[in-house]
Structure formats: C-alpha cells, structure tokens
Scaffold this motif. Structure first.
Motif: not given
Length: 323
Positions: A112-116, A131-139, A141-148
């Motif tokens: 999910i992190t990769f797809l986002l 999603i804030e572009p400057k912190q896109l990978p970390l955010i 990852l947080g979204i992916a962990a929540t979905i997981a």
C-alpha cells in the motif's frame, strides 16, 4: 489534508493505550515508559512552536524526558509479558488455521505504501490534495499500517481490541529499543549542529588526498559504515558524514550528484547496521523475539551480506555519482 502530525497522533494513541493496559495490570514502570514516549507524539507540534517562539522550558522538559527514558529503560529490562500455556496453544492453533493468510496484513504495508507513493505521481488521482507531498512516504506508511491493522482484524476474525492488546504485548516484549531509531536520528542532527561534521572534514583533509574523488568517496562510504556501527543507525550517521565529507568534498569539490550520493550513501550506512549490536532494534530485538541463545546470532548471519553489499555499493557509487 493528512500530515505527518496525524501519523504521530496515531502512534501516540497506541502508546497511551499500551500504557493504560499496563496501569490496569499495575505494571507501573512499563506504563511510565510508554507515557513519556507518547508525549512528544501527541504534543510535538506545540512543543516545537513554543520553542521557536523563544520559550525555553519545553526543550528542557523534553531533555528531562530523554533522561527519564534512559532510567525507565534500565528498570524495565526483563519485564516482558509471559503467556500462559493456554494462550500459547491458542495462538499456535490460530496460526495453523490461518496459514499463509497471516502474511496478508504484513505484506499489505509495503504494498500500500508503494501504491500511494507511486499514485501521487499520477496527476488525475489528486493524491497530493489529500496527503502532504513533503512527507508523502512516511504518511503513506502510516496509512498502510492502519489499513493493515483493519485487514488483520478481517483475516483473523478477532475483535478490534486485540489490535491494542497484541500491540501492547509486542511493545512490552521489545521494550526500550522501540525508541532507539528516533533517539539516534536526533543524535545525528545534534552532532551535525555542534560541528562534528566540520571536525571530520578537517580530519579527512589531513589524512587523505582530497584532490582524489575516489579517495573522498571511499572515506565517505567507509565513514558511513563506521559511524553507523558506532551510533547504531544510518539516520544518525548521515547528517554527520554528509556535512563533513559528502557536501564539501564530493558534491562541491568533485561535482558528485547529490541525490545519487545521498541515496547510495544511506544504503552503504546500512551495511554498518547489519554488523553492530548498537542497532538493537535490528539485531537484538529479533534475538529476544525468537528466544535465540546466541545474542549475536543475527549479526553472525548478516555480516557476509553486509560485506558483499558494501563492496558492490562502493563500486556502484564510483560509477554513478560522478556521471
């Protein structure tokens, strides 16, 4: 718009939940450890704003919190939860019943992190509006962990509260190394701001021929490995080595590509992560979780990979960063 602050709020909520469960079981020291760690996650923006406004006490309180973490870390060693025979049997039976489906939530996190992150590059999706572009990978990852976590409840058919109880069990099992990456990354910034990078640049200039791009590159790569092994994390070593060797000698003096140097320099630093007990979250935590007798078993298994990766990475950097 989702920002990194929202991710930290979720982390803080999890830590507070773990603290509450420990309080209910009168595990006071473990509860205190997670409360102290949760505080900057929940009120970090306010602390930063107050510090920038010239207020000194928030920074002093945070310093006290770091000292408290160090004390609590030493007091909570060995205070992990021990499952009963019934709990162990139930967990093994559940794992046998679910089989490979157990990997679905875990694999969903990187997927999910990769797809986002990839989807943010596709304009019509307008993900950067959400999603804030400057912190896109970390955010992401947080979204992916929540979905997981939601997926794990669906796959296992467990009650949602099990996400908190099992998360608390994992946190208490790992203990203080949970905070180690954050503290080491902060330490790297402190070292860079206090002039350690400049001192390294002066030392390197006195030892190696700075007019040789390859010599500077070797000093940068091997320095990343050495500092990572000492500090336990490439995030801590990177600002020091980049400000001391990477920027002044490789980028400015020899015209190296900064993006390629940064990316491959971090990967080189991870070679040090694979061979040091200071990287407790990588090399000591698995020993505890797997109950291995040899505390250095993980390092012994990883060092050949680290050596091969280091050699390959140095060769690739010598070819790619000067193009």
């Amino acid at each position: 718009m989702l920002t990194l602050s929202h991710v930290f709020l979720l982390i803080g909520a999890l830590l507070i939940g773990a603290a509450v469960l420990n309080v209910l079981e009168r595990r006071w020291l473990n509860a205190a450890l997670w409360i102290v760690l949760a505080a900057p996650c929940l009120v970090g923006d306010q602390i930063l704003a107050a510090t920038k406004a010239g207020t000194k006490w928030p920074a002093q309180v945070m310093g006290g919190g770091v000292i408290a973490l160090a004390v609590l870390a030493s007091l909570t060693r060995g205070r992990t939860l021990v499952d009963s025979a019934e709990q162990t049997s139930a967990r093994e039976a559940s794992a046998a019943r679910l089989g490979n489906w157990l990997f679905v939530p875990a694999l969903a996190i990187p997927g999910i992190t990769f797809l986002l992150v990839l989807g943010a590059r596709i304009g019509p999706l307008h993900l950067t509006d959400l999603i804030e572009p400057k912190q896109l990978p970390l955010i992401s990852l947080g979204i992916a962990a929540t979905i997981a976590m939601i997926l794990s409840v669906v796959v296992t058919r467990a009650r949602p509260v099990h996400g908190l109880t099992e998360g608390r069990r994992l946190l208490d099992t790992i203990g203080w190394p949970v905070a180690l990456p954050l503290l080491l990354a902060t330490l790297g910034v402190v070292f860079a701001d206090t002039g350690v990078g400049k001192a390294i640049a002066a030392l390197v200039s006195a030892v190696i021929p700075t007019d040789s791009a390859i010599a500077c590159l070797l000093a940068f790569g091997l320095g990343m490995v050495a500092f990572t092994a000492i500090m336990g994390n490439a995030f801590a070593a990177f600002p020091v080595m980049m400000s001391g060797i990477g920027l002044p000698l490789l980028v400015k003096l020899h015209g190296a590509n900064a993006a390629a140097l940064g990316a491959m320099g971090m990967l080189t630093g991870y070679c040090g992560t694979l061979v040091t007990p200071m990287a407790a979250n990588f090399n000591i935590v698995p020993v505890l979780l797997l109950e291995l007798r040899d505390h250095y078993a993980v390092i012994r298994a990883q060092w050949p990979t680290a050596l091969a990766l280091l050699i390959a990475n140095l060769i690739l950097m010598s070819v790619l960063v000067f193009r």
